[in-house]
Design a protein around this motif. Sequence first.
Motif, PDB file in Angstrom:
ATOM      1  N   LYS A  10       0.904  -1.058   0.062  1.00 15.82           N
ATOM      2  CA  LYS A  10      -0.106  -0.144   0.137  1.00 15.82           C
ATOM      3  C   LYS A  10       0.871   1.215   0.177  1.00 15.82           C
ATOM      4  N   THR A  11       1.878   1.374   1.065  1.00 17.16           N
ATOM      5  CA  THR A  11       2.779   2.452   0.664  1.00 17.16           C
ATOM      6  C   THR A  11       3.654   2.538  -0.479  1.00 17.16           C
ATOM      7  N   LEU A  15       3.316   5.951  -2.915  1.00 21.57           N
ATOM      8  CA  LEU A  15       4.860   6.390  -3.059  1.00 21.57           C
ATOM      9  C   LEU A  15       4.911   6.517  -4.717  1.00 21.57           C
ATOM     10  N   SER A  16       4.786   5.594  -5.445  1.00 14.19           N
ATOM     11  CA  SER A  16       4.746   5.350  -6.865  1.00 14.19           C
ATOM     12  C   SER A  16       3.702   6.513  -7.601  1.00 14.19           C
ATOM     13  N   PRO A  51       0.647   9.253   7.484  1.00 14.90           N
ATOM     14  CA  PRO A  51       1.913   9.614   8.193  1.00 14.90           C
ATOM     15  C   PRO A  51       2.761   8.365   7.735  1.00 14.90           C
ATOM     16  N   LEU A  52       4.177   8.708   7.634  1.00 17.77           N
ATOM     17  CA  LEU A  52       5.414   7.852   7.563  1.00 17.77           C
ATOM     18  C   LEU A  52       6.412   8.203   8.217  1.00 17.77           C
ATOM     19  N   LEU A  57      10.144   4.681   5.569  1.00 14.59           N
ATOM     20  CA  LEU A  57      10.451   4.836   4.216  1.00 14.59           C
ATOM     21  C   LEU A  57      11.455   3.940   4.023  1.00 14.59           C
ATOM     22  N   ASP A  58      12.479   3.865   4.748  1.00 10.20           N
ATOM     23  CA  ASP A  58      13.679   3.083   4.523  1.00 10.20           C
ATOM     24  C   ASP A  58      13.360   1.635   4.158  1.00 10.20           C
ATOM     25  N   GLU A  59      12.663   1.122   4.881  1.00 12.69           N
ATOM     26  CA  GLU A  59      11.809  -0.286   4.877  1.00 12.69           C
ATOM     27  C   GLU A  59      11.304  -0.538   3.351  1.00 12.69           C
TER      28      GLU A  59
END
Length: 187
Positions: A10-11, A15-16, A51-52, A57-59
């Motif tokens: 989902k994240t 981001l894409s 929220p992230l 984000l690194d993951e």
Amino acid sequence: MVMNEKQLVKTSKFLSLVLRHAPETIGLELDAQGWVEVKALLEAMARHGRPLTRPALDEVVETNSKKRFAFDEKGVRIRASQGHSVEVALGYEPRIPPAELFHGTATRFLPGIRAEGLRKGERHHVHLSADQTTAVQVGQRHGKPVVLVVRAGAMHAAGHTFFLSENGVWLTDQVPPEFLEFPEEPV
């Protein structure tokens, strides 16, 4: 933070959207090469109800099997590696491709591809894979998959330009039908 597979997907999809197609969705603007400050991205995501944290984000970046995103050398900026529909200049240098590359698609698109070849559509480039397995995975996203062989060496010899993205995806403006080999039976 360790995200489950569903959260990662989902994240990554969000981001894409933001880093490839619609940064304005969360009030961002990409620079000319597609970069955005990580801090600005995280702040904008939080303001828009997504929220992230930086570790999360690194993951997402580290675990994305297609390596869709990349940090700059200092880790303070992020961008999508390719696949943009917004205008960006990724700065990839022309490369000599292998003799053959592969393109995964769905069988329903074959009539148009036979007539017109592979076109970039809304993206900046046609995406090609170095291996058939990846091409099958790409094709499965769109329906019953079929893998086309692209005679990239012959295309290059005929004057077509190729680029290699940071995540190993080969890019070119188009693939005319005369450089495509169609399988007898779809995979």
